[in-house]
Scaffold this motif. Structure first.
Motif, short mmCIF file in Angstrom:
data_model
loop_
_atom_site.label_atom_id
_atom_site.label_comp_id
_atom_site.label_asym_id
_atom_site.label_seq_id
_atom_site.Cartn_x
_atom_site.Cartn_y
_atom_site.Cartn_z
N VAL A 275 0.79 -1.18 -0.14
CA VAL A 275 0.08 0.07 -0.02
C VAL A 275 0.89 1.23 0.21
N VAL A 276 1.84 1.30 0.95
CA VAL A 276 2.86 2.44 0.76
C VAL A 276 3.48 2.70 -0.34
N GLY A 277 3.89 1.44 -1.09
CA GLY A 277 4.68 1.73 -2.37
C GLY A 277 3.75 2.30 -3.60
N GLU A 278 2.34 1.98 -3.37
CA GLU A 278 1.29 2.54 -4.21
C GLU A 278 0.94 4.13 -4.01
N LEU A 279 0.95 4.28 -2.72
CA LEU A 279 0.58 5.80 -2.33
C LEU A 279 1.73 6.71 -2.32
N SER A 280 2.82 6.26 -2.34
CA SER A 280 4.13 7.27 -2.08
C SER A 280 4.22 8.43 -3.10
N GLU A 281 4.00 8.25 -4.29
CA GLU A 281 4.05 9.21 -5.15
C GLU A 281 3.12 10.29 -5.41
N ILE A 282 1.79 10.02 -4.68
CA ILE A 282 0.89 11.01 -4.99
C ILE A 282 1.14 12.18 -3.83
N LYS A 283 1.06 13.24 -4.29
CA LYS A 283 1.24 14.56 -3.48
C LYS A 283 -0.19 14.83 -2.67
N LEU A 284 -0.42 14.82 -1.36
CA LEU A 284 -1.76 15.06 -0.78
C LEU A 284 -1.60 16.78 -0.21
N TYR A 285 -0.49 16.89 0.44
CA TYR A 285 -0.64 18.14 1.15
C TYR A 285 -0.68 19.43 0.22
N GLY A 286 -1.69 20.03 0.24
CA GLY A 286 -1.75 21.34 -0.73
C GLY A 286 -2.31 20.82 -1.99
N ALA A 287 -2.95 19.54 -2.09
CA ALA A 287 -3.03 19.00 -3.46
C ALA A 287 -4.49 19.33 -4.17
N ASN A 288 -4.75 18.82 -5.18
CA ASN A 288 -5.88 19.18 -5.92
C ASN A 288 -7.10 18.43 -5.18
N LEU A 289 -7.71 19.32 -4.31
CA LEU A 289 -8.83 18.97 -3.53
C LEU A 289 -9.90 17.82 -4.02
N ARG A 290 -10.22 18.39 -5.42
CA ARG A 290 -11.33 17.68 -6.12
C ARG A 290 -10.95 15.77 -6.08
N ILE A 291 -9.61 15.96 -6.51
CA ILE A 291 -9.25 14.47 -6.58
C ILE A 291 -9.14 13.96 -5.33
N ILE A 292 -8.98 14.48 -4.37
CA ILE A 292 -8.89 13.76 -2.99
C ILE A 292 -10.41 13.60 -2.64
N ASP A 293 -11.06 14.51 -2.61
CA ASP A 293 -12.54 14.41 -2.36
C ASP A 293 -13.10 13.06 -3.11
N GLU A 294 -12.88 13.12 -4.26
CA GLU A 294 -13.58 11.93 -5.02
C GLU A 294 -13.18 10.52 -4.45
N ALA A 295 -11.86 10.52 -3.94
CA ALA A 295 -11.60 9.44 -3.35
C ALA A 295 -12.15 8.93 -2.20
N PHE A 296 -12.32 10.17 -1.33
CA PHE A 296 -12.94 9.86 0.32
C PHE A 296 -14.48 9.62 -0.35
N GLU A 297 -15.29 10.24 -1.17
CA GLU A 297 -16.55 9.89 -1.56
C GLU A 297 -16.58 8.33 -1.73
N TYR A 298 -15.59 7.84 -2.72
CA TYR A 298 -15.64 6.29 -3.14
C TYR A 298 -15.53 5.54 -1.77
N LEU A 299 -14.61 5.87 -0.84
CA LEU A 299 -14.10 5.23 0.44
C LEU A 299 -15.28 5.17 1.33
N VAL A 300 -16.08 6.15 1.71
CA VAL A 300 -16.99 5.88 2.65
C VAL A 300 -18.18 4.87 2.38
N PRO A 301 -18.00 3.88 3.11
CA PRO A 301 -19.15 2.69 2.92
C PRO A 301 -20.48 3.24 2.97
N ASP A 302 -21.25 2.31 2.38
CA ASP A 302 -22.74 2.74 2.24
C ASP A 302 -23.39 2.91 3.50
#
Length: 743
Positions: free
Chosen positions: A300-327
């Motif tokens: 998991v760390v290997g897959e996530l390490s290259e994506i910048k989060l801090y100060g990143a594109n909020l829309r991309i982050i938010d769409e990921a969270f929308e997917y993550l939160v379970p039904d």
């Protein structure tokens, strides 16, 4: 670019990992209506990518050539060692690999790649098959918007790597062919890894966090025995902290990375987690640990390490969270993420200023707060990081009763560059049980009126309260009598009709027709059922009495009756009955309406997303009456029915209000007529399946915003602009209710 867009519509946004190479693709028309690409591999074959006559397109070929171009020009591999559609043995089967990069002997594969079109999912099982193929150490899955890279360190089944090896790294590792795999992985992990390197990678490539998470769920999370959301969220939180802290480290190294050894990686990431919990409290409990195994964590760390989060594109982050939160956290509790199109339109219409306190009492993923923050940053040119953080940490407040969504809100505030937050896990409706921490913070900012915390002094409230689920607790219901007490029936009684008619016959020496009593009863029932007649209003009562007296005159069979005399006597004789409703349960969003008016300061304003029924159902007239008594209704905007799909097809509207001050109520402003802005969205930004629809220019290219996000196709911004123009006009005419719009 026009032809490429016909092969892959919106190609720039559909291949974000390779869009910088699009101008390197030379598409040419070899025959009438037949467009070709020459492959960059050693064979340099011509590949048909578009047949205009048959309509056949080959998006996968375009993606493949982008991948090969990067292997050559980014990683330094010679085209002579790259071939396409080569036969590879997988156990007893023989398949054709989309791309093979060979080792120095030009016979043994170094990288086997499976290529897909942008809308196709990477086949992880096939990738694992590549890893099992004889002599192939690295497998890659690539579709232009997502990439998965695997390496097989025997005897383990597979592992992920942060990047592919460069040609010079392979040559270095090839000197020890027996340990080639471990050498390659070690060289990649030993690369300099700092904030600068992370920034450079993310400038070149726009990573899709949601697709990364989907891949991880298929790879390890689904079979790891842990909660996907909890573990991914911990790692996002840790990575945020690492990027945040790296700014102050010498040479800005990043510690969120794969350390080649699974246990070392687990220990280092766990240490970061402990530091993050101490620095950013109230997101995780002190006792919480990473539950993934070291082997799963390393992937998991290997897959996530290259994506910048801090100060990143909020829309991309938010769409990921929308997917993550379970039904369970969405549909069953009515918590639907508000699309950012709607939020941006709301923020524009409410026009916050930099010293106004903003609250979302059902904040979910903090969308309203974040977009209000960005609006203020742009409006006041807040370029200084210090000024931005000072604003965000003082004026933006959010409440939510669901633990997971408050975690998301806090993380997104951190991503946006806040570093501190006013996000609280509280039940907005049950204010008597708020935590001492929250109440102390309210007092510190002088946002409380008294110790009960019933009435607050927020300048702006933006909210999409949950509109599913009932409140059944009497202790909560009983706190909202101001609103709920308005749902009652106030009607004419018709039990004494016979005595009224007898009295009139004796008093005026008249005789009524046989069916007079039934006719008058029917007329009273008609008046009682008329939505437009308020029998508590003297003017409406007079109109109703006139209708009755007119009917009574018509029902006289013998003698003569005068209408004005009957009216006077009817007013004295008709009785009225008030029947209050019993409340065993209340829709959650109904109580939020009263709560929002209580949390607004006098003169404060709000935009609330509400079900359409609030505005037109006859049995919710009491809600409309409450709103009209407490606030000036500035506008109502109907949203398209697809706006909240795929979660719900409930039709919704935006209610824009400004709370009356005591003086305005005393002067009767809440009882006079005034104009209201009405609009309805007809151009949906989602299709019937809930997928977003993007705007295009005349050449079918996507229209991008300043963050290079594709702009949604919608008319909501036209509506927002129309509201602003209308409000300015009302202000110019002397209507001070719209003073907030002048700047």
């Amino acid at each position: 670019m026009e032809i490429l867009n016909r092969i892959i519509p919106n190609i720039e946004t559909e291949v974000p990992l390779s869009s910088r190479y699009l101008d390197k693709l030379e598409v040419y028309e070899k025959e009438q209506g037949k467009w070709f690409l020459k492959s960059f591999d050693s064979g340099a074959r011509e590949k048909l990518v578009l047949n205009e006559e048959s309509g056949k397109r080959e998006p996968e070929e375009v993606v493949r050539q982008l991948f090969i171009y990067e292997l050559i020009h980014e990683y330094g591999y010679p085209a002579e060692r790259i071939k396409i559609e080569q036969q590879v043995k997988f156990g007893r089967e023989k398949k054709r690999a989309d791309v093979i990069l060979y080792q120095n002997d030009n016979e043994t594969p170094l990288i086997l790649a499976e290529i897909k079109a942008p809308n196709e999912k990477i086949d992880v099982q096939q990738l694992k098959g590549y890893l099992n193929a004889e002599g192939s150490p690295i497998g890659v899955g690539f579709n232009g918007k997502s990439i998965s890279r695997f390496i097989r360190p025997y005897p383990r089944e597979f592992d992920t790597i942060r990047d592919l090896p460069f040609e010079h790294e392979y040559q270095l590792a090839a000197t020890d062919i027996e340990n080639l795999i471990s050498k390659i992985k070690g060289l990649i992990n030993d690369r300099r890894w700092t904030l600068n390197e992370l920034d450079e990678i993310n400038k070149k490539k726009q990573f899709n966090l949601r697709e990364k998470i989907e891949t991880l769920e298929e790879l390890v999370l689904a079979n790891s025995g842990v909660d996907s959301f909890d573990e991914i969220f911990k790692l996002i939180y840790i990575k945020l902290y690492d990027e945040f802290e790296a700014e102050n480290r010498v040479n800005q190294p990043l510690y969120f990375r794969d350390y080649s050894d699974a246990q070392i990686t687990y220990d280092r990431i766990s240490q970061l987690f402990e530091e993050a919990k101490r620095e950013w409290k109230e997101v995780f409990e002190d006792t919480e640990k990473i539950k993934l195994t070291p082997e799963h964590l390393e992937i998991v760390v290997g897959e996530l390490s290259e994506i910048k989060l801090y100060g990143a594109n909020l829309r991309i982050i938010d769409e990921a969270f929308e997917y993550l939160v379970p039904d369970v956290s969405k549909g069953k509790k009515g918590q639907y993420f508000t699309p950012r199109v709607i939020i941006d339109a709301c923020v524009k219409m409410i026009n916050p200023n930099r010293k106004e306190y903003i609250l979302d009492p059902a904040c979910g993923s903090a969308g309203f707060l974040l977009h209000a923050m960005e609006y203020i940053w742009d409006k006041y040119n807040m370029s200084s990081e210090t000024v931005r953080r000072r604003y965000a940490s003082k004026y933006l407040w959010g409440l939510d009763f669901e633990e997971r969504t408050t975690k998301i809100s806090r993380a997104l505030m951190l991503i946006a560059g806040d570093g501190k937050f006013h996000i609280y896990k509280e039940n907005t409706l049950d204010f008597s049980k708020w935590s001492s921490n929250f109440k102390t913070d309210l007092d510190r900012e002088e946002l409380s009126i008294d110790s009960s915390n019933r009435f607050l002094k927020f300048d702006i409230i933006l909210s999409n309260p949950p509109f599913a689920g009932d409140i059944r607790e009497k202790s909560i219901i009983n706190q909202y009598h101001d609103l709920l007490g308005l749902r009652y029936s106030f009607k004419m009684e018709y039990g004494n009709i016979n005595s009224i008619l007898t009295s009139f016959e004796n008093e005026f020496d008249i005789v009524f027709k046989k069916d007079a009593q039934l006719s008058i009863k029917n007329k009273m029932q008609e008046i009682n059922g008329d939505e437009d007649i308020n029998l508590e209003n003297e003017e409406d009562v007079n109109d109703a009495i006139k209708k009755l007296s007119s009917l009574i005159v018509e029902l006289v069979e013998e003698g003569e009756a005068h209408e004005h005399l009957l009216e006077a006597r009817l007013k004295e004789m008709i009785k009225y009955k008030k029947n209050e409703s019993r409340w065993d349960k209340v829709d959650r969003h109904i109580l939020f309406i009263e709560r929002i008016t209580e949390m607004l300061r006098p003169g404060g304003r709000a935009i609330i997303v509400l079900p359409q029924g609030i505005f037109n159902n006859s049995n919710e007239k009491y809600v409309r009456k409450f709103i009209a008594e407490k606030a000036r209704i500035l506008g109502v905007v109907g949203l398209h029915g697809n706006s909240f799909k795929p979660h719900t097809g409930t039709k919704t509207s935006l209610l824009i209000i400004k709370k009356y001050t005591e003086n305005e109520i005393k002067n009767g402003l809440n009882s006079i007529n005034y104009p209201i802005f009405f609009a309805s969205s007809k151009l949906s930004f989602k299709n019937n399946s809930g997928n977003y629809i993007y705007a295009q220019d005349d050449d079918s290219n996507p229209i991008l915003d300043k963050e290079h996000n594709p702009i949604y196709r919608t008319d909501l911004f036209h509506i927002a602009n129309a509201f602003v123009d209308w409000s300015k006009k009302k202000l110019s005419e002397g209507d001070t209710m719209f003073k907030f719009i002048e700047n």
